[in-house]
Design a protein around this motif. Sequence first.
Motif, short mmCIF file in Angstrom:
data_model
loop_
_atom_site.label_atom_id
_atom_site.label_comp_id
_atom_site.label_asym_id
_atom_site.label_seq_id
_atom_site.Cartn_x
_atom_site.Cartn_y
_atom_site.Cartn_z
N GLN A 107 0.83 -1.20 0.00
CA GLN A 107 0.00 0.00 0.00
C GLN A 107 0.87 1.25 0.00
N LYS A 108 1.98 1.19 0.74
CA LYS A 108 2.93 2.30 0.77
C LYS A 108 4.29 1.78 0.36
N LEU A 109 4.89 2.43 -0.62
CA LEU A 109 6.18 2.00 -1.14
C LEU A 109 7.16 3.16 -1.00
N SER A 110 8.38 2.85 -0.57
CA SER A 110 9.37 3.89 -0.30
C SER A 110 10.05 4.43 -1.55
N TYR A 111 9.61 4.02 -2.69
CA TYR A 111 10.13 4.54 -3.95
C TYR A 111 9.04 4.48 -5.00
N ASP A 112 9.20 5.22 -6.07
CA ASP A 112 8.26 5.21 -7.19
C ASP A 112 8.94 4.51 -8.37
N PRO A 113 8.46 3.34 -8.78
CA PRO A 113 9.14 2.57 -9.83
C PRO A 113 9.17 3.28 -11.19
N ILE A 114 8.28 4.22 -11.39
CA ILE A 114 8.25 4.94 -12.67
C ILE A 114 9.11 6.21 -12.61
N LYS A 115 8.94 6.99 -11.55
CA LYS A 115 9.62 8.29 -11.46
C LYS A 115 11.06 8.21 -10.96
N ASP A 116 11.38 7.18 -10.20
CA ASP A 116 12.68 7.15 -9.52
C ASP A 116 13.78 6.42 -10.28
N PHE A 117 13.45 5.79 -11.42
CA PHE A 117 14.46 5.00 -12.12
C PHE A 117 14.49 5.30 -13.62
N THR A 118 15.65 5.03 -14.20
CA THR A 118 15.83 5.08 -15.65
C THR A 118 16.02 3.66 -16.16
N PRO A 119 15.10 3.11 -16.95
CA PRO A 119 15.32 1.78 -17.54
C PRO A 119 16.47 1.84 -18.55
N ILE A 120 17.37 0.89 -18.47
CA ILE A 120 18.50 0.86 -19.41
C ILE A 120 18.34 -0.29 -20.40
N ALA A 314 1.17 -7.64 -14.12
CA ALA A 314 1.48 -7.76 -12.69
C ALA A 314 0.27 -7.39 -11.84
N MET A 315 -0.41 -6.33 -12.21
CA MET A 315 -1.59 -5.90 -11.47
C MET A 315 -2.65 -7.00 -11.48
N SER A 316 -2.85 -7.64 -12.63
CA SER A 316 -3.85 -8.70 -12.74
C SER A 316 -3.47 -9.90 -11.87
N LYS A 317 -2.20 -10.30 -11.89
CA LYS A 317 -1.76 -11.46 -11.12
C LYS A 317 -1.88 -11.21 -9.62
N VAL A 318 -1.47 -10.04 -9.18
CA VAL A 318 -1.54 -9.73 -7.75
C VAL A 318 -2.99 -9.68 -7.29
N LYS A 319 -3.84 -9.05 -8.08
CA LYS A 319 -5.26 -8.95 -7.72
C LYS A 319 -5.88 -10.34 -7.64
N LEU A 320 -5.55 -11.19 -8.59
CA LEU A 320 -6.12 -12.54 -8.61
C LEU A 320 -5.66 -13.33 -7.39
N SER A 321 -4.39 -13.18 -6.99
CA SER A 321 -3.85 -13.95 -5.87
C SER A 321 -4.31 -13.41 -4.51
N GLY A 322 -4.64 -12.13 -4.47
CA GLY A 322 -5.01 -11.51 -3.21
C GLY A 322 -3.81 -11.25 -2.31
N ALA A 323 -2.60 -11.35 -2.84
CA ALA A 323 -1.39 -11.20 -2.04
C ALA A 323 -1.16 -9.75 -1.62
N ARG A 324 -0.74 -9.56 -0.37
CA ARG A 324 -0.33 -8.26 0.15
C ARG A 324 0.93 -8.47 0.99
N LEU A 325 1.82 -7.46 0.98
CA LEU A 325 3.04 -7.56 1.75
C LEU A 325 3.17 -6.49 2.82
N ASP A 326 2.08 -5.79 3.11
CA ASP A 326 2.07 -4.84 4.21
C ASP A 326 0.70 -4.80 4.88
#
Length: 326
Positions: A107-120, A314-326
């Motif tokens: 629910q809360k992530l300490s980084y933004d995977p889109i804004k905080d990184f440059t894909p190489i 990824a969104m579909s798989k996580v939603k289907l599994s119901g998995a949460r890590l916080d």
Amino acid sequence: MKLQRRFAMLGIAGFALGACGLVHADAYPSKPVRMVIPYAAGGPVDALGRALASRLSAAWGQQVIVDNRPGGNEVIAASQVAKAGGDGYTLMLATDPTLSLNPYLFQKLSYDPIKDFTPITRVAISNMALVVANSLPANTLKDFVAYVRANPDKVSYGSSGVGNGTHLSMAWFAKENQLNMVHVPYKGLAPALQDMLGGQVQATIGAVSVVMPFVESGKIKVLAISGDKRAQSLPNVPTFAQAGFPAMQASFYYGLIAPAGLPAAIRDKIAADVRAIVADEKFRKANLDTFALEPVADSPQEFAQFLVRDREMAMSKVKLSGARLD
């Protein structure tokens, strides 16, 4: 005339900036580079990262230092890299959790995977093999599906932990094929495989490099592998499509990223240098083919486009599994 002079000056300034970017890229790297690995030493991500770091060190004439930062489903490593400068001297060999899965697992992530990184570049894709205990009366994937359907909630599958790719892939496969299985999460795939030998769980899915020793020793059976073609290390094992299940999605990528702000010229240089390494036959045979990894080494633009599609999956798989890590 004044307007013309202004445009001329702007053109000169733009050329100068471009030239500076090129010179900066040509001079890169001028000091050691840190490559962060989000897992402990000895695993498949670490092995590929160290092989890549060694070859980049030779190509650049500067040491590429591997820095293992395991834990938190790659969050610990990703958070540290996100805060580093985008100058090209901090890189990370990330997999699905950092860039695709974690936004939907936390629910809360300490980084933004889109804004905080440059894909190489995506260096490679790791295919996964579905394996079962020898005691299970199933020698093909269709046998396995039929057996689980006939014995609902009596077959347990192990995973590397809740929200891990092994969990999400098996949960997705079960849902797609109306299978009722019991999920047993572990802290890594190795203990899950050990418990499979002891009869506590009957199935799992994992990277080929991890399950191979158990398969080769005859302690477990491998029923199918993901990917478009059979693995060189498992030539007699069909792909999921060949086994009759073409919709199965079970793989993860190794992606080289940097903190946001990485100059495009340096980004493109790193991508090109990695592409040359992956194209080398000796490197592929020793570090990719042996572990059933598919070489990719795509462009930064292709990697970014891939991530858009992968995050939807990824969104579909996580939603289907119901998995949460916080």
